[in-house]
Design a protein around this motif. Structure first.
Motif: not given
Length: 206
Positions: A45-54
């Protein structure tokens, strides 16, 4: 004296139980883990997220699912009646509704976006978009793959997704009584961001 020994033994058992339960609590499997996402043996699991914070769930290229998308005018009613979306996936299975919310390799759901706005969650490779979601102009229809725990499948820091450029435009009207007052035309292309998937590489939906 015997009652004293009995009392001491009971106290010792209580201390043992309390200590044991504290130890169990520290290793509870329900620990949310990093980024608030439950730990899983699948990927990282990375720190990066999509626009919804996933959060993105990074997997190796050899283990990653792939997806391609095609969007065409509705075969039955024409483009004015909507748009047919067809996904082609490889190394990926759609999870049924009610699936356990945990990451399993090569499994999950697809989410559909129009110009960056989420419009549908898919558990099958076929979907129909209402015409009003693609008004006159050029739009981007994107599909992105998610694990059942809500994390985004990713490779090399990029989400596993595919985008189709769709152009909807009103055709010239005609005076023929039987002709539709307006029609839509569409051009559709498919590509996989990051070079992970192309139409000729993608397999049949599983």
């Amino acid at each position: 004296m015997s009652w004293t020994r009995t009392l001491l033994a009971a106290l010792a058992v209580c201390v043992l139980l309390l200590t044991g339960s504290a130890g169990c609590g520290s290793g509870d499997a329900r620990d949310p883990g990093e980024n608030g996402v439950p730990p899983s043996p699948v990927g990282k699991v990375l720190d990066d997220t999509d626009d919804d914070g996933r959060h993105y769930r990074e997997v190796g290229e050899d283990d990653a699912p792939e997806v391609a998308i095609e969007v065409q005018p509705d075969a039955d009613g024409g483009a004015r009646g909507g748009w047919d979306v067809r996904l082609t996936v490889r190394d990926f299975r759609f999870s049924p509704a009610g699936a356990e919310p945990r990451a399993v390799a090569g499994r999950g759901v697809a989410r559909l976006f129009v110009d960056g706005r989420p419009v549908a969650e898919l558990r099958t490779p076929d979907h129909r978009l209402p015409a009003d979601l693609l008004p006159r102009g050029t739009h981007q229809v994107t599909v992105r793959l998610y694990a059942d725990d809500g994390t985004v499948w990713a490779v090399d820091g990029d989400p596993v997704e595919s985008t189709a450029d769709v152009t909807a435009s009103e055709a010239e009207t005609t005076a023929t009584p039987t002709a539709s007052p307006a029609a839509l035309s569409a051009s559709s292309t498919r590509f996989r961001t990051g070079g992970r998937c192309s139409p000729d590489r993608a397999g049949k939906a599983s």
